[in-house]
Design an enzyme around this catalytic site. Structure first.
Site, PDB file in Angstrom:
ATOM      1  N   ASP A  40       0.812  -1.216   0.000  1.00  7.72           N
ATOM      2  CA  ASP A  40       0.000   0.000   0.000  1.00  7.72           C
ATOM      3  C   ASP A  40       0.848   1.271   0.000  1.00  7.72           C
ATOM      4  O   ASP A  40       1.882   1.344   0.656  1.00  7.72           O
ATOM      5  CB  ASP A  40      -0.904  -0.023   1.246  1.00  7.72           C
ATOM      6  CG  ASP A  40      -1.962   1.047   1.229  1.00  7.72           C
ATOM      7  OD1 ASP A  40      -2.499   1.329   0.143  1.00  7.72           O
ATOM      8  OD2 ASP A  40      -2.266   1.598   2.307  1.00  7.72           O
ATOM      9  N   HIS A  41       0.372   2.271  -0.725  1.00  7.33           N
ATOM     10  CA  HIS A  41       0.981   3.607  -0.751  1.00  7.33           C
ATOM     11  C   HIS A  41       2.486   3.550  -0.999  1.00  7.33           C
ATOM     12  O   HIS A  41       3.280   4.124  -0.254  1.00  7.33           O
ATOM     13  CB  HIS A  41       0.676   4.364   0.543  1.00  7.33           C
ATOM     14  CG  HIS A  41      -0.674   5.005   0.546  1.00  7.33           C
ATOM     15  ND1 HIS A  41      -0.976   6.125  -0.203  1.00  7.33           N
ATOM     16  CD2 HIS A  41      -1.831   4.654   1.172  1.00  7.33           C
ATOM     17  CE1 HIS A  41      -2.250   6.453  -0.020  1.00  7.33           C
ATOM     18  NE2 HIS A  41      -2.798   5.568   0.801  1.00  7.33           N
ATOM     19  N   GLU A  72      -3.973   6.638  -7.174  1.00  3.83           N
ATOM     20  CA  GLU A  72      -4.805   7.634  -6.493  1.00  3.83           C
ATOM     21  C   GLU A  72      -4.805   8.917  -7.292  1.00  3.83           C
ATOM     22  O   GLU A  72      -3.763   9.342  -7.800  1.00  3.83           O
ATOM     23  CB  GLU A  72      -4.269   7.879  -5.083  1.00  3.83           C
ATOM     24  CG  GLU A  72      -5.055   8.883  -4.256  1.00  3.83           C
ATOM     25  CD  GLU A  72      -4.469   9.057  -2.855  1.00  3.83           C
ATOM     26  OE1 GLU A  72      -4.258  10.218  -2.474  1.00  3.83           O
ATOM     27  OE2 GLU A  72      -4.238   8.054  -2.168  1.00  3.83           O
ATOM     28  N   GLY A 113      -8.824   6.016   3.850  1.00  3.51           N
ATOM     29  CA  GLY A 113      -9.218   6.782   5.023  1.00  3.51           C
ATOM     30  C   GLY A 113     -10.569   6.401   5.581  1.00  3.51           C
ATOM     31  O   GLY A 113     -11.276   7.230   6.176  1.00  3.51           O
ATOM     32  N   ASN A 136     -10.347   0.706   2.365  1.00  2.23           N
ATOM     33  CA  ASN A 136      -9.113   0.592   3.139  1.00  2.23           C
ATOM     34  C   ASN A 136      -9.340   1.065   4.569  1.00  2.23           C
ATOM     35  O   ASN A 136      -9.867   2.156   4.792  1.00  2.23           O
ATOM     36  CB  ASN A 136      -8.014   1.447   2.515  1.00  2.23           C
ATOM     37  CG  ASN A 136      -7.477   0.876   1.223  1.00  2.23           C
ATOM     38  OD1 ASN A 136      -8.063  -0.048   0.645  1.00  2.23           O
ATOM     39  ND2 ASN A 136      -6.367   1.415   0.758  1.00  2.23           N
TER      40      ASN A 136
END
Length: 294
Positions: free
Chosen positions: A92-93, A144, A220, A241
């Protein structure tokens, strides 16, 4: 959770779970894990429902673990292989190319490549390169567009700040030009919220759902109330998420345990109640989302 060293099952993939959820107009929950207790709690909570689940490890979590992905990844893979529900692993990210390039070799079926901090053209170019690399190795990739905010201690953007919402026309072009498999959209949630007060822009979500032919992801989600979450899933969100909610449960349980037992020094006591609290938080989130095994 069943632990039998001789009874393992293959990991499923994030793409399979999201595709299945999209077909059912449902959502799959993806939980951020930092410790082995997180991993165990997510799987135990999913088994109690039962529901499929995604374990996701963020670049921040890897940084916390000394920059080493492999130890936590191996623990997550082993736990997932012994789970009684379908489990996938997601990185993730990710901003680091070096970390991205580890994903395929350690059990991850998907990556969220995060270049949203960059101007649009640079975000697109970086994401396109990441997609080409990932697809060549069979990885499903999420990106994103718009700034969800709240990462790395930064405050969430004001609702009217430039870039604080995902523009549907821009998103349509971005998806087509980048080739991503899913898109995380900015519709009013923020990372790292410890209160459930986020109000989502459901009109914008409807526009995004109509404009895009890839699954939509809500980041978020810990700060989003139950009713807003269920409405978001009904409006087209397919991957949800959740991270901070587990940390709130863990930390609260440990605080209460140590307040009642100031003499305690054995971590197994407070880690047990912390894991149980996270398990309950996982099960509750899955029930709110209506996530079940068909």
């Amino acid at each position: 959770m069943t632990i039998d060293p001789g009874d393992t099952v293959p990991l499923t993939t994030t793409g399979e779970l999201v595709t299945r959820a999209a077909a059912a107009r449902a959502a799959v929950a993806s939980f951020n894990v930092i410790t082995l207790e997180h991993v165990e709690a997510v799987i135990a909570g999913a088994e109690s429902v039962p529901a499929p689940v995604v374990l996701q490890v963020s670049e921040n979590a890897v940084r916390f673990r000394g920059g080493r992905l492999l130890p936590l990844a191996r623990a997550a893979v082993t736990a997932a292989e012994h789970a009684d529900v379908p489990v996938a692993l997601h990185l993730d990210h990710v901003q680091s190319e070096a970390l991205l390039h580890q994903a395929a070799d350690v059990g991850f079926s998907s990556v969220m490549y995060d270049a949203a901090r960059l101007p649009y053209a640079e975000n697109l170019a970086a994401t396109r390169a990441a997609v080409d690399w990932a697809h060549a190795r069979g990885l499903w990739i999420e990106a994103e567009l718009g700034q969800i905010g709240g990462k790395n201690g930064r405050p969430p953007l004001d609702a009217h700040a430039p870039g604080a919402r995902t523009d549907p026309d821009e998103a349509r072009d971005f998806v087509a030009d980048s080739g991503v498999d899913a898109l995380a959209v900015a519709i009013g949630s923020a990372h790292a919220m410890t209160t459930r007060t986020a109000a989502l822009d459901h009109a914008l979500l409807k526009q995004l759902s109509a404009a895009l032919d890839v699954p939509l992801v809500l980041h978020g989600s810990s700060g989003v109330p139950d009713g807003e979450l269920t409405a978001a899933v009904a409006g087209g969100i397919t991957k949800v998420n959740i991270g901070t909610a587990l940390n709130v449960a863990l930390t609260g349980a440990i605080r209460d345990f140590l307040a009642d037992r100031p003499e305690a020094v054995d971590p197994r006591g407070y880690l047990t109640v912390a894991r149980e609290a996270m398990t309950r938080a996982v099960a509750r989130a899955l029930q709110v989302l209506g996530a079940t095994i068909a």
